[in-house]
Design an enzyme around this catalytic site. Sequence first.
Site, mmCIF file in Angstrom:
data_model
loop_
_atom_site.group_PDB
_atom_site.id
_atom_site.type_symbol
_atom_site.label_atom_id
_atom_site.label_comp_id
_atom_site.label_asym_id
_atom_site.label_seq_id
_atom_site.Cartn_x
_atom_site.Cartn_y
_atom_site.Cartn_z
ATOM 1 N N GLY A 188 4.247 -19.664 -0.127
ATOM 2 C CA GLY A 188 5.010 -18.784 -0.005
ATOM 3 C C GLY A 188 5.026 -17.471 0.274
ATOM 4 N N HIS A 217 3.558 -12.222 -9.237
ATOM 5 C CA HIS A 217 5.645 -10.917 -9.397
ATOM 6 C C HIS A 217 4.967 -12.167 -11.461
ATOM 7 C CE1 HIS A 217 7.295 -13.043 -5.673
ATOM 8 N NE2 HIS A 217 5.570 -13.059 -5.794
ATOM 9 N N THR A 247 4.345 -14.246 0.866
ATOM 10 C CA THR A 247 4.378 -13.326 2.458
ATOM 11 C C THR A 247 4.527 -11.953 2.739
ATOM 12 O OG1 THR A 247 7.043 -12.518 1.052
ATOM 13 C CG2 THR A 247 7.527 -14.973 2.349
ATOM 14 N N CYS A 251 1.260 -0.930 0.332
ATOM 15 C CA CYS A 251 0.011 0.164 -0.008
ATOM 16 C C CYS A 251 0.836 0.988 0.159
ATOM 17 C CB CYS A 251 -0.846 -0.103 1.308
ATOM 18 S SG CYS A 251 -2.291 -1.494 0.595
ATOM 19 N N HIS A 295 -0.854 -8.233 1.178
ATOM 20 C CA HIS A 295 -1.276 -7.714 -0.232
ATOM 21 C C HIS A 295 -0.638 -7.718 -2.269
ATOM 22 C CE1 HIS A 295 -1.366 -2.839 -1.868
ATOM 23 N NE2 HIS A 295 -1.888 -4.064 -3.296
ATOM 24 N N HIS A 306 -0.380 -9.383 -5.518
ATOM 25 C CA HIS A 306 0.833 -8.582 -6.562
ATOM 26 C C HIS A 306 1.218 -10.758 -7.163
ATOM 27 C CE1 HIS A 306 2.736 -10.499 -2.804
ATOM 28 N NE2 HIS A 306 3.782 -11.227 -3.590
HETATM 29 P P1 5GP Z 1 5.210 -13.154 -1.928
HETATM 30 O O1 5GP Z 1 6.491 -14.059 -1.172
HETATM 31 O O2 5GP Z 1 4.230 -12.591 -0.978
HETATM 32 O O3 5GP Z 1 4.733 -13.961 -2.935
HETATM 33 O O4 5GP Z 1 6.629 -12.095 -2.469
HETATM 34 C C1 5GP Z 1 7.117 -10.513 -1.848
HETATM 35 C C2 5GP Z 1 7.677 -10.365 -2.539
HETATM 36 O O5 5GP Z 1 8.145 -9.044 -2.327
HETATM 37 C C3 5GP Z 1 9.413 -11.430 -2.967
HETATM 38 O O6 5GP Z 1 9.660 -11.680 -3.302
HETATM 39 C C4 5GP Z 1 9.898 -10.029 -1.683
HETATM 40 O O7 5GP Z 1 11.132 -10.310 -2.305
HETATM 41 C C5 5GP Z 1 9.087 -9.045 -2.626
HETATM 42 N N1 5GP Z 1 9.906 -7.593 -2.037
HETATM 43 C C6 5GP Z 1 9.408 -7.791 -0.191
HETATM 44 N N2 5GP Z 1 9.669 -6.375 0.101
HETATM 45 C C7 5GP Z 1 9.360 -5.952 -0.643
HETATM 46 C C8 5GP Z 1 9.821 -4.357 -0.703
HETATM 47 O O8 5GP Z 1 10.571 -3.116 0.292
HETATM 48 N N3 5GP Z 1 9.884 -3.751 -1.738
HETATM 49 C C9 5GP Z 1 10.335 -4.470 -2.758
HETATM 50 N N4 5GP Z 1 10.196 -4.433 -4.523
HETATM 51 N N5 5GP Z 1 10.246 -6.088 -2.800
HETATM 52 C C10 5GP Z 1 9.859 -6.568 -2.114
HETATM 53 ZN ZN ZN Z 2 -1.325 -3.167 1.008
#
Ligand code: 5GP
Ligand code: ZN
Length: 111
Positions: free
Chosen positions: A91, A100, A93, A7, A96, A98
Amino acid sequence: MTDCIFCKIGAGEIPADIVAETEDVIAFRDIAPKAPVHVLVAPKAHAPNVAAAAREMPEVLARMAIVAQQVADAECDGEFRLIFNTGPSAGQTVFHVHGHIMNGGALGWSA
Ligand code: 5GP
Ligand code: ZN
């Protein structure tokens, strides 16, 4: 949400390497890339995961897919994976939604 990092990125409150942006969608490079092209696409408004986004903001979710295609057009010949991790055991983390956007190199998994 007040304490959500994506956010805050969407609102411009913390910096990110932004590669595409619309009124309601933002795409920015993953801070810890796991592929040569690794960009995250997210709505500026908060939803916790992709199914919630589909229920609460289906048009925005569709626009996320269009932005993902535009990023891939610019970065990897228009070809890409779009991965939505949902839940910690898958996976996720950052809670919010998103996607990839990934391509390049050996991605190490194929369906
Ligand atoms: P998830 O594990 O939730 O699918 O993906 C979260 C992704 O966000 C991870 O690949 C992590 O490297 C990335 N990430 C976490 N914090 C930040 C941040 O502050 N800035 C950016 N650009 N990426 C982030
Ligand atoms: Zn959010």
